[in-house]
Design an enzyme around this catalytic site. Structure first.
Site, PDB file in Angstrom:
ATOM      1  CB  THR A  35       2.804  13.985  -6.355  1.00  0.00           C
ATOM      2  OG1 THR A  35       3.170  13.759  -7.714  1.00  0.00           O
ATOM      3  CG2 THR A  35       1.291  13.934  -6.217  1.00  0.00           C
ATOM      4  CB  ALA A  73       1.375   9.579 -14.145  1.00  0.00           C
ATOM      5  CB  SER A  75       1.035   6.806  -9.704  1.00  0.00           C
ATOM      6  OG  SER A  75       1.683   7.375  -8.595  1.00  0.00           O
ATOM      7  CE1 TYR A 139      -1.007   5.060 -12.356  1.00  0.00           C
ATOM      8  CE2 TYR A 139      -1.112   2.720 -11.819  1.00  0.00           C
ATOM      9  CZ  TYR A 139      -0.382   3.840 -12.176  1.00  0.00           C
ATOM     10  OH  TYR A 139       0.970   3.740 -12.358  1.00  0.00           O
ATOM     11  NE  ARG A 224       0.521  -6.760  -5.993  1.00  0.00           N
ATOM     12  CZ  ARG A 224      -0.485  -7.626  -5.801  1.00  0.00           C
ATOM     13  NH1 ARG A 224      -0.278  -8.926  -5.922  1.00  0.00           N
ATOM     14  NH2 ARG A 224      -1.697  -7.211  -5.495  1.00  0.00           N
TER      15      ARG A 224
HETATM   16  N1  UFG Z   1       0.199  -4.212   1.336  1.00  0.00           N
HETATM   17  C1  UFG Z   1      -0.010  -4.552   2.673  1.00  0.00           C
HETATM   18  N2  UFG Z   1       0.100  -3.565   3.612  1.00  0.00           N
HETATM   19  C2  UFG Z   1       0.408  -2.274   3.295  1.00  0.00           C
HETATM   20  C3  UFG Z   1       0.621  -1.933   1.942  1.00  0.00           C
HETATM   21  C4  UFG Z   1       0.504  -2.927   0.998  1.00  0.00           C
HETATM   22  O1  UFG Z   1      -0.306  -5.697   2.990  1.00  0.00           O
HETATM   23  O2  UFG Z   1       0.481  -1.432   4.211  1.00  0.00           O
HETATM   24  C5  UFG Z   1       0.137  -5.261   0.329  1.00  0.00           C
HETATM   25  C6  UFG Z   1      -0.885  -4.998  -0.760  1.00  0.00           C
HETATM   26  O3  UFG Z   1      -2.133  -5.497  -0.394  1.00  0.00           O
HETATM   27  C7  UFG Z   1      -0.261  -5.741  -1.937  1.00  0.00           C
HETATM   28  C8  UFG Z   1       1.250  -5.624  -1.707  1.00  0.00           C
HETATM   29  O4  UFG Z   1       1.387  -5.303  -0.319  1.00  0.00           O
HETATM   30  O5  UFG Z   1      -0.621  -7.075  -1.895  1.00  0.00           O
HETATM   31  C9  UFG Z   1       1.903  -4.560  -2.514  1.00  0.00           C
HETATM   32  O6  UFG Z   1       1.161  -3.360  -2.379  1.00  0.00           O
HETATM   33  P1  UFG Z   1       1.658  -1.953  -2.931  1.00  0.00           P
HETATM   34  O7  UFG Z   1       0.615  -0.957  -2.555  1.00  0.00           O
HETATM   35  O8  UFG Z   1       3.057  -1.720  -2.477  1.00  0.00           O
HETATM   36  O9  UFG Z   1       1.709  -2.172  -4.489  1.00  0.00           O
HETATM   37  P2  UFG Z   1       0.564  -2.661  -5.488  1.00  0.00           P
HETATM   38  O10 UFG Z   1       0.928  -4.049  -5.912  1.00  0.00           O
HETATM   39  O11 UFG Z   1      -0.792  -2.468  -4.967  1.00  0.00           O
HETATM   40  O12 UFG Z   1       0.713  -1.572  -6.624  1.00  0.00           O
HETATM   41  C10 UFG Z   1       1.732  -1.583  -7.586  1.00  0.00           C
HETATM   42  C11 UFG Z   1       2.041  -0.179  -8.023  1.00  0.00           C
HETATM   43  C12 UFG Z   1       0.819   0.451  -8.661  1.00  0.00           C
HETATM   44  C13 UFG Z   1       0.342  -0.420  -9.767  1.00  0.00           C
HETATM   45  C14 UFG Z   1       0.111  -1.813  -9.268  1.00  0.00           C
HETATM   46  C15 UFG Z   1      -0.248  -2.736 -10.366  1.00  0.00           C
HETATM   47  O13 UFG Z   1       2.447   0.579  -6.936  1.00  0.00           O
HETATM   48  O14 UFG Z   1       1.162   1.703  -9.190  1.00  0.00           O
HETATM   49  O15 UFG Z   1       1.293  -2.321  -8.663  1.00  0.00           O
HETATM   50  O16 UFG Z   1      -1.241  -3.589  -9.913  1.00  0.00           O
HETATM   51  F1  UFG Z   1      -0.835   0.046 -10.247  1.00  0.00           F
END
Ligand code: UFG
Length: 325
Positions: A35, A73, A75, A139, A224
């Site tokens: 990746t 990793a 991810s 994960y 977040r």
């Molecule tokens: N989101 C959207 N639209 C998108 C992408 C994301 O609304 O196109 C929202 C998601 O639902 C979430 C927030 O934006 O509420 C953040 O999403 P991300 O995918 O950017 O990040 P995550 O919180 O899902 O994931 C991050 C890390 C992961 C880790 C996780 C821990 O990227 O590696 O936190 O829960 F596992």
């Protein structure tokens, strides 16, 4: 110091490699480029292409390594739900191969990229390192298993380990002078919020999708804890100094502030000057409503201090994308 960086061709690994070189260290990057990108490895580091299973022992046997920083990793949370065996094999299996290679070569310090996904759905906010770990996907489960293995290798083999549990990493590292792009997010499959919002500003997508606005949060969208990759990287340098043979410590790495999806999109609009249309869709499976770190432990124990806010993360990610074009 002479350091082995696994996954140094990836997003966070390439940023930390640049910071380690800047601090005067010698860095060997081990990455299978599954990746990562070879041209993301900062000049000055030596790239060895291979998996940890195939190549870690050989590289470390070359001698003289003081420590390992372990970023390599798989991810993607969603992919891990489809292919759990792949995540256990690649994440835990290859990490065990790395730990055995360290043991054989007598390398006794490791800083490991753990994740907020080890906690699963939190019972309370902000999340403390002592809170229950109940990952909701393979994960997070595979990363938690590596944290546990590190604790055992510390106790039984005298290795010093620090697990850094990342919250939502964003932004890029831009060189201080010149127009080189630096290091940033370049995922072939992009699931993260900020890069996806910026794709709309670039004209690569028509609109951003907001995954749910019926969460129990102030504006109904998920909250977040976003952390700038440069601040996150600096914590690795502090952790490296703090590793003690025989000990294993876990630190959360977030800013301790929550931002909602809508707030992130708004900051992206301000930074890019683009209207960035947004459309609400149903919730994405497995997303907790709120994930915010308590970062008090790393602040008080290692003296870490984040210096960059959400606007800086978006501005740097935006500059990185534009420079690369
Ligand atoms: N989101 C959207 N639209 C998108 C992408 C994301 O609304 O196109 C929202 C998601 O639902 C979430 C927030 O934006 O509420 C953040 O999403 P991300 O995918 O950017 O990040 P995550 O919180 O899902 O994931 C991050 C890390 C992961 C880790 C996780 C821990 O990227 O590696 O936190 O829960 F596992």
């Amino acid at each position: 110091m002479k350091l082995l960086v696994t996954g140094g061709a990836g997003y966070v690994g390439s940023v930390v490699t640049a910071q380690l070189l800047e601090a005067g260290n010698e860095v060997v990057v081990l990455d299978d480029l599954s990746t990562g990108n070879a041209d993301a490895v900062p000049a000055g580091a030596r790239l060895v292409t291979g998996t940890l299973r195939d190549a870690a022992a050989g590289v470390l046997a070359g001698g003289g390594f003081d420590a390992v920083l372990h970023f390599a990793a798989m991810s993607l949370v969603g992919e891990s739900m489809q292919k759990p065996g792949l995540y256990w094999d690649r994440n835990l299996g290859e990490s065990l191969a790395l730990l055995e290679a360290m043991r054989a070569a007598g390398v006794r310090r490791i800083v490991f990229s753990s994740t907020a996904a080890t906690y699963g759905e939190p019972e309370s906010t902000p999340i403390l390192e002592t809170d229950p770990t109940r990952p909701t996907n393979p994960y997070g489960a595979s990363k938690l298993a590596i944290d546990t293995a590190l604790a055992e290798y510390a106790r039984l083999h005298g290795i010093g380990g620090i697990s850094l549990r990342y919250f939502n990493v964003a932004g890029a590292r831009l060189p201080e002078d010149g127009d080189a792009p630096g290091q940033g997010e370049r995922h072939a499959v992009e699931t993260h919020l900020i890069p996806n919002v910026l794709k709309v500003a670039l004209g690569e997508k028509d609109k951003v999708t907001v995954f749910g606005e019926d969460y129990p949060t102030p504006d109904g969208t998920c909250v977040r804890d976003y952390i700038h990759v440069v601040d996150l990287g600096m914590a690795h340098l502090l952790a490296l100094d703090a590793c003690r043979p025989g000990g294993h410590e876990i630190f959360n790495l977030g800013n301790g502030n929550g931002s909602s999806v809508r707030e992130v999109i708004e900051v992206c609009r301000e930074v890019t000057g683009h209207p960035i249309p947004a459309e609400v869709s149903p919730r994405r499976a497995g997303d907790p409503a709120v994930l915010v770190a308590s970062a008090e432990k790393i602040k008080s124990t290692l003296g870490w201090k984040p210096e960059r806010d959400l606007r800086a993360m978006v501005a740097d990610a935006w500059a990185f994308i534009q420079r690369r074009r």
